[in-house]
Enzyme design. Structure first.
Site, PDB file in Angstrom:
ATOM      1  N   HIS A  94       1.026  -1.261   0.527  1.00 44.16           N
ATOM      2  CA  HIS A  94      -0.178  -0.058   0.702  1.00 44.16           C
ATOM      3  C   HIS A  94       1.194   1.137   0.023  1.00 44.16           C
ATOM      4  O   HIS A  94       0.559   2.310   0.309  1.00 44.16           O
ATOM      5  CB  HIS A  94      -1.648   0.026   1.159  1.00 44.16           C
ATOM      6  CG  HIS A  94      -2.324  -0.581   0.733  1.00 44.16           C
ATOM      7  ND1 HIS A  94      -2.427  -2.141   1.523  1.00 44.16           N
ATOM      8  CD2 HIS A  94      -2.823  -0.540  -0.302  1.00 44.16           C
ATOM      9  CE1 HIS A  94      -3.801  -2.374   1.132  1.00 44.16           C
ATOM     10  NE2 HIS A  94      -4.076  -0.955  -0.107  1.00 44.16           N
ATOM     11  N   ASP A 152      -5.839   5.123   9.294  1.00 44.28           N
ATOM     12  CA  ASP A 152      -7.279   5.044   9.661  1.00 44.28           C
ATOM     13  C   ASP A 152      -7.937   3.931   8.484  1.00 44.28           C
ATOM     14  O   ASP A 152      -9.054   3.161   8.947  1.00 44.28           O
ATOM     15  CB  ASP A 152      -7.565   5.932   8.379  1.00 44.28           C
ATOM     16  CG  ASP A 152      -7.233   7.724   8.908  1.00 44.28           C
ATOM     17  OD1 ASP A 152      -7.409   7.258  10.126  1.00 44.28           O
ATOM     18  OD2 ASP A 152      -6.969   8.640   8.043  1.00 44.28           O
ATOM     19  N   GLU A 265      -9.165  13.940  14.756  1.00 40.10           N
ATOM     20  CA  GLU A 265      -9.200  14.056  13.567  1.00 40.10           C
ATOM     21  C   GLU A 265     -10.056  15.426  12.753  1.00 40.10           C
ATOM     22  O   GLU A 265     -10.813  16.085  13.729  1.00 40.10           O
ATOM     23  CB  GLU A 265      -8.957  12.639  12.508  1.00 40.10           C
ATOM     24  CG  GLU A 265      -8.222  11.868  12.739  1.00 40.10           C
ATOM     25  CD  GLU A 265      -8.275  10.695  11.324  1.00 40.10           C
ATOM     26  OE1 GLU A 265      -8.375  10.918  10.236  1.00 40.10           O
ATOM     27  OE2 GLU A 265      -7.493   9.588  11.764  1.00 40.10           O
TER      28      GLU A 265
END
Ligand code: FAD
Length: 502
Positions: A94, A152, A265
């Site tokens: 990723h 996240d 956040e």
């Protein structure tokens, strides 16, 4: 027009043939190593790309280790005498720009080494390096315990995030994921298998945490656990004033555990981007779209408080504190009550949605930055308003939230802006098409230039530099230790060459 069917046929044939055209250079492993090197087109093709979808780097082969000892044999062989080939551990791939890739070398598919063992006292879990965080959560929450710091997105590997930092909405309270590791098993570039911690082989331990895969391959991490709450009260509140937004964010991250929130956040709704109002009640959605249109930017404060039935009364107090003391736009608060697992795994639903629209496997020229608190207003004016908002359109998310600097350990390799007690985490997470990648990348370059020219002391996260001087500048006073550790643990410079550091 008459040639259209012919062109379609030709393109179909090309697409069909493409995987078999990806040719890797040949690596021959001696039989005595007892390792299977996968070189078939599908294994090579899968290891040639990453989430960024911007680079293609073709390895010579892939191994799927059945034990850490296999990785040790591979690295001992590769480092013995003349360097034979380079090696990159790959978790989920990723990365954004080939950081887990190796040209003509060997990819170690870490997903082959996965598993979670929880200690008897449930204070920690020993997790294999290729395990996904989502699986750590599933295994631990089943027993009523949980790690305390999350990214996240949970479909990333332990080794991948610990090589960077692992940041998210719990960092202000519990630190990044690298601050919540007690011990590691690492295989160095020389093939040595070493356990390390703050007490044992500490040079390796601190080097590997945030070390961008440069000093060794993490095969086990001992992760701190705490009680796993059952549910989360999840809020979003809207602001039209940036200073009010950041003032409330900063106040919330300074509050003590019980009185404050557990996760914080923030993101921006911009009039030139996609505004997802689905978190808010239907009755408010068109009003929010109008607000974004009239203000240009609306700031979204996102918080969560975790709870179990017995702690529900505290939740009442926190909700009361949020509604009484924060300066969000009256009426623009929305709350969802969700299972703890669903809250932490929330980005998976976004992934599924984007995949179904064919929008997941697109180029991702993301830019992640740390900005010191004292310069966040300059950043907002110089970058958000003067650059991002002036684009004809933006795609993707922009995240902006503060965190407490004292939750980071400077002995680790990970870099974050120095000096101030609060640092802002910024994610300019744009999606692109293959055609407009250069345009978005040059936008990112201009953001960095503007920060430099106006003296905003940024540090990049998940960066990809190609010039040595940028790395030296990035690591600053840590560069000398970083390069010494490379000489010590990976003198042949075998590991994670896709980071382009050495
Ligand atoms: P890879 O891409 O496979 O590897 C990354 C680097 O680590 C490479 O250099 C690789 O060689 C090295 N490496 C991999 N495994 C090991 C190992 N076992 N030992 C040593 N080195 C190893 N990050 C955050 O911090 N916070 C977020 O909120 C966040 N959100 C994200 C959301 C999405 C949708 C995506 C795609 C990424 C997000 N990330 C976030 C970034 C992510 O944490 C990093 O890209 C991470 O590296 C991905 O893990 P991976 O397993 O795919 O690593």
């Amino acid at each position: 027009m008459a040639d259209l069917p012919l062109m379609i046929t030709l393109m179909t044939v090309l697409i069909y043939l493409l995987p078999s055209c990806i040719k890797s250079s040949e690596i021959i492993l001696p039989k005595s190593l007892n390792l299977t090197l996968l070189t078939d087109p599908s294994a090579i093709s899968a290891a040639s790309h990453d989430f960024g979808n911007i680079t293609t780097v073709i390895p010579g082969g892939v191994i799927c280790p059945s034990s850490p000892a296999e990785i040790s044999r591979l690295l001992s062989y590769a480092s013995n005498g003349e360097r034979k080939f380079q090696v990159a551990a790959r978790g989920q791939g990723h990365s954004l720009k080939g950081q887990a890739a190796v040209l003509n070398g060997v990819i170690v598919n870490m997903t082959c080494l996965a598993g979670v063992v929880i200690s008897d006292d449930m204070k920690y879990a020993d997790v294999a390096g290729g395990t996904l965080w989502v699986d750590v959560l599933k295994n631990t929450a089943e027993k009523g315990v949980s790690p305390v710091s999350w990214t996240d997105y949970l479909h990333v590997s332990i080794g991948g995030t610990l090589s960077n930092a692992g940041i998210g909405g719990e960092v202000f309270r519990n630190g990044p994921q690298i601050s919540n590791v007690l011990e590691l098993d690492v295989i160095t570039g020389k093939g040595e298998m070493l356990a390390c911690s703050s007490q044992l082989n500490s040079e390796l331990f601190y080097g590997v945490l945030g070390g961008l895969g440069q000093f060794g391959i993490i095969t086990r991490a001992r992760i701190v656990l705490n009680h796993a709450p059952k549910r989360a009260k999840w809020f979003r509140m809207l602001y039209s004033d940036f200073t009010a937004f950041t003032k409330d964010q900063e106040r919330l991250i300074s509050m003590a555990d019980d009185a404050g929130v557990d996760y914080l956040e923030g993101q921006l709704f911009m009039s030139n981007g996609v505004v997802d109002t689905s978190f808010f009640p239907q009755s408010n959605q068109s009003k929010i779209a109008d607000l974004v249109k009239s203000h240009g930017i609306i700031y979204v404060l996102e918080v969560a408080k975790f709870y179990d039935d017995p702690t529900l009364p505290i939740i009442g107090q926190v909700v009361d504190m949020l509604t009484r003391t924060l300066s969000y736009l009256p009426g623009f608060i929305s709350m969802h009550d969700v299972a703890y697992f669903d809250f932490l795994n929330r980005v998976k639903a976004e992934e599924d949605k984007l995949r179904s629209l064919g929008l997941w496997e697109v180029p991702h020229p993301w830019l992640n930055l740390y900005v010191p608190k004292s310069q966040i207003l300059d950043f907002h004016n110089g970058v958000v308003k003067d650059i991002l908002l002036k684009q004809n359109s933006t795609s993707g998310l922009t995240l902006l939230y503060p965190s407490n600097r004292n939750k980071w350990d400077n002995r680790m390799s990970a870099m974050v802006t120095d000096e101030e007690d609060v640092v802002y985490i910024i994610g300019i997470l744009q999606s692109a098409t293959p055609q407009n990648v250069p345009e978005v990348e040059s936008l990112n370059d201009s953001i960095i230039r503007v920060c430099k020219d106006s003296g905003i002391k940024i540090k990049q996260y998940l960066m990809h530099y190609t010039r040595k001087e940028d790395w030296v500048e990035h690591f600053g006073t840590k560069w000398s230790d970083f390069s010494k550790r490379k000489d010590l643990f990976d003198p042949k410079k075998l590991l994670s060459p896709g980071q382009d550091i050495f």
